[in-house]
Motif scaffolding. Structure first.
Motif, PDB file in Angstrom:
ATOM      1  N   VAL B 587      11.916  11.499  22.954  1.00 36.42           N
ATOM      2  CA  VAL B 587      11.925  10.806  22.118  1.00 36.42           C
ATOM      3  C   VAL B 587      13.440  10.525  21.503  1.00 36.42           C
ATOM      4  O   VAL B 587      14.139  11.371  21.279  1.00 36.42           O
ATOM      5  N   LEU B 590      16.014   7.412  16.282  1.00 36.22           N
ATOM      6  CA  LEU B 590      15.640   6.107  15.896  1.00 36.22           C
ATOM      7  C   LEU B 590      16.333   6.126  14.635  1.00 36.22           C
ATOM      8  O   LEU B 590      16.530   7.079  13.709  1.00 36.22           O
ATOM      9  N   ARG B 591      16.866   4.802  14.179  1.00 40.39           N
ATOM     10  CA  ARG B 591      17.371   4.631  12.848  1.00 40.39           C
ATOM     11  C   ARG B 591      16.234   4.688  11.793  1.00 40.39           C
ATOM     12  O   ARG B 591      15.250   4.502  12.017  1.00 40.39           O
ATOM     13  N   PHE B 592      16.704   4.582  10.522  1.00 41.34           N
ATOM     14  CA  PHE B 592      15.683   4.720   9.541  1.00 41.34           C
ATOM     15  C   PHE B 592      14.847   3.668   9.288  1.00 41.34           C
ATOM     16  O   PHE B 592      13.615   3.720   9.376  1.00 41.34           O
ATOM     17  N   TYR B 593      15.397   2.271   9.647  1.00 39.89           N
ATOM     18  CA  TYR B 593      14.507   1.062   9.590  1.00 39.89           C
ATOM     19  C   TYR B 593      13.806   1.126  10.664  1.00 39.89           C
ATOM     20  O   TYR B 593      12.732   0.432  10.526  1.00 39.89           O
ATOM     21  N   GLU B 594      13.950   1.532  11.957  1.00 40.48           N
ATOM     22  CA  GLU B 594      12.939   1.498  12.978  1.00 40.48           C
ATOM     23  C   GLU B 594      11.847   2.523  12.591  1.00 40.48           C
ATOM     24  O   GLU B 594      10.654   2.353  12.858  1.00 40.48           O
ATOM     25  N   TRP B 595      12.238   3.626  11.965  1.00 35.87           N
ATOM     26  CA  TRP B 595      10.851   4.714  11.678  1.00 35.87           C
ATOM     27  C   TRP B 595      10.152   3.910  10.470  1.00 35.87           C
ATOM     28  O   TRP B 595       9.234   4.045  10.556  1.00 35.87           O
ATOM     29  N   GLY B 596      10.835   3.057   9.628  1.00 32.47           N
ATOM     30  CA  GLY B 596      10.309   2.398   8.669  1.00 32.47           C
ATOM     31  C   GLY B 596       9.173   1.363   9.234  1.00 32.47           C
ATOM     32  O   GLY B 596       8.059   1.423   8.837  1.00 32.47           O
ATOM     33  N   LEU B 598       7.872   1.556  12.183  1.00 30.75           N
ATOM     34  CA  LEU B 598       6.671   2.355  12.640  1.00 30.75           C
ATOM     35  C   LEU B 598       5.807   2.959  11.828  1.00 30.75           C
ATOM     36  O   LEU B 598       4.570   2.775  12.035  1.00 30.75           O
ATOM     37  N   ALA B 599       6.254   3.257  10.667  1.00 28.00           N
ATOM     38  CA  ALA B 599       5.549   3.504   9.584  1.00 28.00           C
ATOM     39  C   ALA B 599       4.564   2.519   9.122  1.00 28.00           C
ATOM     40  O   ALA B 599       3.390   2.659   8.729  1.00 28.00           O
TER      41      ALA B 599
END
Lengths: 139, 770
Positions: B587, B590-596, B598-599
């Motif tokens: 894994v 990931l950057r925070f916006y990428e997590w965002g 995905l969320a």
């Protein structure tokens, strides 16, 4: 649909989307875009217009039956492959020319005709599906 | 080929010229006959004429023909008898409203049959083989107003069509075993096929097709039923030509498949049984045509038996009998039709004393019957002499064949004369129509064929040089000289011939008693392959209906369930079974916006699952789609994400429209159990895809294509956007196909929408009922 805001905004939206779709179509060769995407944008423009003002308005505005447009697109794409045969190259080989209009060089090609064909097929097919589905709301 | 052109113009000509068109149309086969006769010299000297052109060289398919003694004899029989038949049908179907169509069919058949015997490539052989089945179907069912006609046509089509499939499979196996797809090279391949492990499979398949086509027991039942066809068809297809296609195939393959234990057991066995059954059943009949039809079955059995024996003598006999049979049986059928046409009946019990009314017919019939009976001076005699020369000194179980042959021939003798002699002798009886001689177009055929049987025997050295020897050589695969002549010479064959004739005369005189006896036996059995066919067919129909009910039950949700279970199974099973599961992926950080993003996607999916109304679910699905599009964007696929955005938007709009149109209940009302099942299937599909993609990305990546496209996209195709250049230029043809599909799909959906909109006015939608 009888929302005032929607009905007011829709003409502008449709115009913008159509213009944008042509823009996307033409820039496709060098930037993200192309006939397929452009066609989808134009189709959604017509779909929105149909929802706002009813299908007959869109049909009148289009003048041609959407399926006829799609058919013409397919025809154009197929024809775009023919000129290369004249030069002894395989079917669908791209031919390019760069005539200049008023001092600006414009790249024209059979590939572009092909892509416009793709655009028309997509516009025509999706619009006719969307319109057919919308149409039944009124019967 | 000329006959096909002829078939095209036949209806037109007939409209203009009425029944006289037969004379003109007969020029077509006549020309073909002359054309092929011109090759007699070349082929007679042992050479083969072959030609052709490439059709799909990459697949090794050629459109080619190959003409040796066997093909040429067949071609001459087809075109020669065809000429007479076309003239005959001009008279026979005079005034029939569909005479033009009939000419067209019969010329089509002729073309197909000619194509069959001159074909070199397997593909052509198969195509023409099927064409003869189809044209035969059309001709048997020509009188399509009658139930019996339709049934017979269908039966013939199914039986011979089944054989056709078997032929295709057989040819494929042969091609697999020898690596050739042409008869000419196959014939030159020597023992390759015999020694192949696939030999037995090929043999069974090929014989399956030959036996169905040539009406060998137990497939013989379709041929007598095919007598529903107009008599010219019976005379042409079902005695002289088409049914011999199976014999042709067997003879053709004799050099490469013959001379093995299997071959020399199966063929004589089936041939012998067919001969016995055919003649015995023929005795039972009182209808002239049916009697002849069963003797045709018997003759075909005899031919197969002789080919199977495989000795030089046997092959000579087969070649001679093939030619003789085509001539006398064609003639006798035409006589039967002529009698039927002029008297209104063809029931042998009601026909007597026609010799005064129909003298020419009588002569023609006698000529043919003498040949069929195998009396000296006729071609049939030569054939029979050779048969007995083959079987004259039997070893072991061949003695059984000899007995079968003698009895069979004797019964055929009896039946030949029952057809040709009995209706003409005695006192005239009353017939439905006043008996009188037919017009020239009707008696020309039988007279010519009958006389040809005599002439060929009298001029036997010429006939042998031109026909018999080349044919026999081609069948045997090595040169054979046929020398037999009509002058009887003392020996075993002559004795056997005499015995046959004596038995035949006895049978002829006692025919009525024999018939009664046979009828009794058949009643006692009570069941035959003909009824069997009906039973099988009924069973098949029931099975098909049952299957359709299960599979095609009209419930969309079940279709979807089945489809997705299949998808999940294809995705998961191979990976699990072959232990190809991907390694646990690493894994990346990931950057925070990428997590965002995905969320957002996860929230979208969750919303779909929890949505109370369908509309909410659709929109939520859109959310998830947009999130995926964003991911594409973030990881460097702008084109893809662009398209994804548009597709998501449009699909939400269209789905919403569809949902409102279908008048579904706004909320989901599936029971919990159903929900859980659907969830499991959906989950399996999703996991399957995920695993597949992981596996793919874990494979070593071959970037030659990407490199090529990146390098040349600008230089060759003048575009910087590689994706688009691939779509419109490098793979332009694919795109052309794709947009055609898009358009067709659009049309289909449009049609669906229209149909539904009409139906909804009448009754509630299926979905609602469900």
């Amino acid at each position: 649909m009888q929302t005032l805001i929607f009905r007011t905004a829709t003409p502008f939206l449709t115009c913008l989307m159509l213009m944008f779709s042509v823009f996307v179509l033409l820039r496709g060769h060098n930037e993200p875009g192309g006939g397929f995407t452009g066609g989808l944008i134009a189709a959604s423009a017509f779909a929105i217009h149909g929802i706002a003002f009813g299908v007959p308005v869109v049909r009148r505005a289009l003048y041609f039956h959407p399926m006829a447009i799609a058919g013409f697109g397919l025809f154009a794409s197929a024809v775009a492959g023919l000129p290369s045969l004249l030069f002894g190259m395989p079917f669908l080989t791209g031919l390019w020319s760069a005539p200049s209009f008023f001092g600006i060089s414009v790249d024209l090609s059979t590939v572009m005709v092909f892509d416009i064909g793709v655009y028309l097929v997509v516009v025509g097919s999706f619009t006719s599906i969307a319109l057919a589905l919308e149409d039944r709301e009124h019967d | 080929m000329l006959p096909f052109v002829g078939a095209l113009f036949a209806p037109l000509l007939t409209r203009v010229m009425k029944h006289n068109a037969g004379w003109l149309l007969a020029a077509v086969p006549l020309l073909v006959f002359v054309h092929f006769a011109g090759m007699l010299g070349t082929v007679g000297s042992g050479a083969a004429v072959s030609a052709g052109f490439d059709w799909a060289p990459s697949l090794g398919l050629r459109f080619s023909w190959y003409l040796d003694g066997l093909s040429l004899t067949f071609a001459l029989l087809i075109s020669g008898i065809g000429t007479l038949i076309v003239i005959y049908s001009g008279g026979y179907l005079k005034g029939h409203p569909h005479q033009g169509r009939f000419f067209s069919f019969i010329l089509l058949f002729m073309g197909a049959m000619l194509g069959l015997v001159v074909s070199d490539s397997f593909l052509m052989l198969f195509v023409y083989w099927e064409l003869t089945s189809i044209t035969s179907f059309l001709l048997i069912g020509f009188d399509h107003g009658r139930e019996a006609s339709r049934r017979a046509a269908l039966q013939a089509l199914l039986v011979t069509g089944l054989g056709g499939l078997s032929l295709l499979a057989g040819l494929l196996v042969i091609a697999q075993a020898t690596g050739t797809t042409e008869l000419s090279s196959l014939l030159g391949s020597g023992d390759a096929l015999r020694n192949s492990p696939l030999y037995l499979v090929a043999l069974v398949l090929v014989l399956g097709s030959a036996f169905t086509k040539s009406a060998q027991f137990p497939f013989h039942f379709w041929l007598p039923n095919a007598m529903e066809a107009p008599t010219p068809v019976s005379a042409y297809l079902h005695s002289a030509t088409m049914v011999k296609a199976g014999v042709y195939l067997v003879m053709r393959l004799n050099p490469v498949m013959g001379d093995t234990v299997a071959w020399e057991t199966i063929l004589p066995l089936f041939g012998g049984v067919t001969l016995a059954v055919g003649t015995l059943l023929a005795v039972r009949q009182t209808d002239l045509k049916l009697m002849l039809a069963y003797t045709t079955v018997a003759s075909l059995g005899l031919l197969v038996m002789l080919t199977g024996l495989g000795s030089d003598k046997a092959i000579e006999a087969a070649a001679l009998y093939l030619i003789a049979h085509s001539m006398f049986k064609g003639a006798l059928f035409m006589v039967a039709g002529l009698i039927d046409h002029e008297t209104g009946t063809r029931d042998i019990t009601g026909l007597r004393g026609l010799r005064k009314a129909m003298p020419i017919t009588f002569v023609a019939a006698m000529l043919a019957a003498l040949s069929m009976g195998g009396l000296p001076l006729f071609f049939g005699f030569l054939a029979k002499e050779e048969i007995y020369a083959t079987l004259g000194s039997p070893e072991g179980w061949q003695a059984a064949l000899l007995i079968v042959a003698i009895c069979g021939n004797a019964l055929m003798f009896a039946i030949g004369f029952a057809v040709a002699l009995r209706p003409f002798m005695g006192d005239a009886t009353k017939t439905p129509k006043a008996a009188h001689e037919g017009p020239i177009s009707l008696w020309l055929g039988p007279v010519v064929l009958g006389a040809a049987g005599l002439a060929a025997a009298l001029a036997s050295p010429i006939a042998h040089r031109l026909f018999s020897s080349p044919t026999a050589s081609a069948v045997a695969g090595s040169p054979i000289e046929v020398t037999i002549s009509t002058i009887p010479h003392l020996g075993v064959p002559l004795v056997l011939s005499g015995l046959t004739v004596a038995l035949g005369i006895v049978a002829y005189l006692g025919l009525d008693r024999l018939r009664a006896a046979m009828a009794g036996v058949l009643r006692a059995i009570g069941w035959g392959p003909d009824q069997g066919f009906d039973q099988v067919l009924r069973g098949l129909l029931r099975l098909a209906t049952g299957l359709t009910r299960i599979i095609h039950n009209g419930r969309l949700d079940i279709y979807m369930t089945v489809t997705f279970i299949a998808v999940a199974a294809t995705l998961l099973l191979p990976m699990v079974l072959f232990d190809e599961l991907p390694a646990m992926p690493y894994v990346p950080a990931l950057r925070f916006y990428e997590w965002g993003v995905l969320a957002i996607a996860v929230i979208g999916v969750a919303a779909v699952v929890h949505a109370r109304s369908r509309l909410t679910a659709i929109v939520s699905l859109g959310i998830q789609g947009f999130a995926v599009a964003l991911l594409y964007m973030l990881f460097g696929a702008p084109d893809l994400s662009f398209t994804q955005f548009m597709v998501e938007t449009l699909s939400v709009v269209i789905l919403a429209l569809v949902m409102t149109r279908l008048r579904l209940a706004p909320t989901d009302h599936r029971p919990l159990r159903q929900k859980l099942l659907d969830m499991a299937i959906a989950g399996a599909c999703g996991i399957g895809f995920a695993l597949l993609l992981l596996k793919v990305t874990q494979m070593p990546f071959d970037d030659r294509l990407s490199q090529f496209f990146n390098t040349y996209s600008k230089t060759i195709a003048h575009g910087r956007n590689v994706v688009n250049v691939i779509i419109v230029d490098f793979r332009g043809l694919d795109t052309l196909g794709e947009i055609a599909v898009v358009m067709v799909t659009g049309l289909a959906i449009l049609a669906l929408v229209r149909i539904r909109s009409k139906k909804t006015e009448v009754r509630p939608t299926v979905a609602e009922e469900a």
